[in-house]
Design a protein around this motif. Sequence first.
Motif, PDB file in Angstrom:
ATOM      1  N   GLU A 177     -40.920 -31.426 -19.577  1.00 30.62           N
ATOM      2  CA  GLU A 177     -42.000 -32.221 -18.996  1.00 30.62           C
ATOM      3  C   GLU A 177     -42.068 -32.024 -17.486  1.00 30.62           C
ATOM      4  OE1 GLU A 177     -41.168 -36.194 -20.310  1.00 30.62           O
ATOM      5  OE2 GLU A 177     -42.051 -35.860 -22.296  1.00 30.62           O
ATOM      6  N   ASN A 178     -40.910 -31.986 -16.821  1.00 33.40           N
ATOM      7  CA  ASN A 178     -40.893 -31.769 -15.369  1.00 33.40           C
ATOM      8  C   ASN A 178     -41.438 -30.390 -15.017  1.00 33.40           C
ATOM      9  OD1 ASN A 178     -39.829 -34.293 -14.935  1.00 33.40           O
ATOM     10  ND2 ASN A 178     -37.726 -33.595 -14.778  1.00 33.40           N
ATOM     11  N   ILE A 179     -41.024 -29.376 -15.795  1.00 28.87           N
ATOM     12  CA  ILE A 179     -41.523 -28.013 -15.552  1.00 28.87           C
ATOM     13  C   ILE A 179     -43.030 -27.964 -15.747  1.00 28.87           C
ATOM     14  CG2 ILE A 179     -41.502 -25.656 -16.477  1.00 28.87           C
ATOM     15  CD1 ILE A 179     -38.477 -26.090 -17.022  1.00 28.87           C
ATOM     16  N   GLN A 180     -43.511 -28.593 -16.827  1.00 30.06           N
ATOM     17  CA  GLN A 180     -44.948 -28.600 -17.076  1.00 30.06           C
ATOM     18  C   GLN A 180     -45.696 -29.344 -15.971  1.00 30.06           C
ATOM     19  OE1 GLN A 180     -45.100 -30.241 -21.030  1.00 30.06           O
ATOM     20  NE2 GLN A 180     -45.148 -28.218 -21.994  1.00 30.06           N
ATOM     21  N   ALA A 181     -45.117 -30.448 -15.499  1.00 27.68           N
ATOM     22  CA  ALA A 181     -45.753 -31.192 -14.412  1.00 27.68           C
ATOM     23  C   ALA A 181     -45.811 -30.346 -13.144  1.00 27.68           C
ATOM     24  CB  ALA A 181     -44.989 -32.489 -14.152  1.00 27.68           C
ATOM     25  N   GLU A 182     -44.717 -29.624 -12.845  1.00 30.97           N
ATOM     26  CA  GLU A 182     -44.713 -28.756 -11.670  1.00 30.97           C
ATOM     27  C   GLU A 182     -45.726 -27.624 -11.810  1.00 30.97           C
ATOM     28  OE1 GLU A 182     -43.306 -29.134  -8.699  1.00 30.97           O
ATOM     29  OE2 GLU A 182     -42.724 -31.088  -9.488  1.00 30.97           O
TER      30      GLU A 182
END
Length: 153
Positions: A82-87
């Motif tokens: 989720e963090n990677i996708q948000a970034e």
Amino acid sequence: MKRTILSALTVLVASAALAPIASAVEPASFNIQSTRLEALDARTKNDVHKLRIEHLNNQTKAIEDIQATRLEALDARTKAVENIQAERLNALDARTKNDVHKLRIEHLNSQTKAVENIQAERLNALDARTKAVDNIQEARLDALDARTKSVVR
């Protein structure tokens, strides 16, 4: 010999008198041993049962711990994704905003250049009109001067 017979008779009477008591006592000792054996079996079975339950509880706890650890790892991986996708989304938004910003600046520059070109053409047209008016006024002034000179002469 009398004595021997008397002793034998005493032993016989004593044996006869004690035999029912001995036979009654003998099964009781077997019953006590049997009861002790049953109690020992029951304790052993109870101990084995307790050990099995303890072992199963330990296995259950170990499985629960493993599942909790796996769930935590899965949660961590999910959060990382989720963090990677948000970034990535933020980067894409930044690039899109940058591209839109560049397009807006390009459009504004084009508009500014078009306005400058229009203003330059208007200025040229105004200069041409002004020059034409100046030429007309100069021609009129020359004509007026020529008339004035011819009338004065």
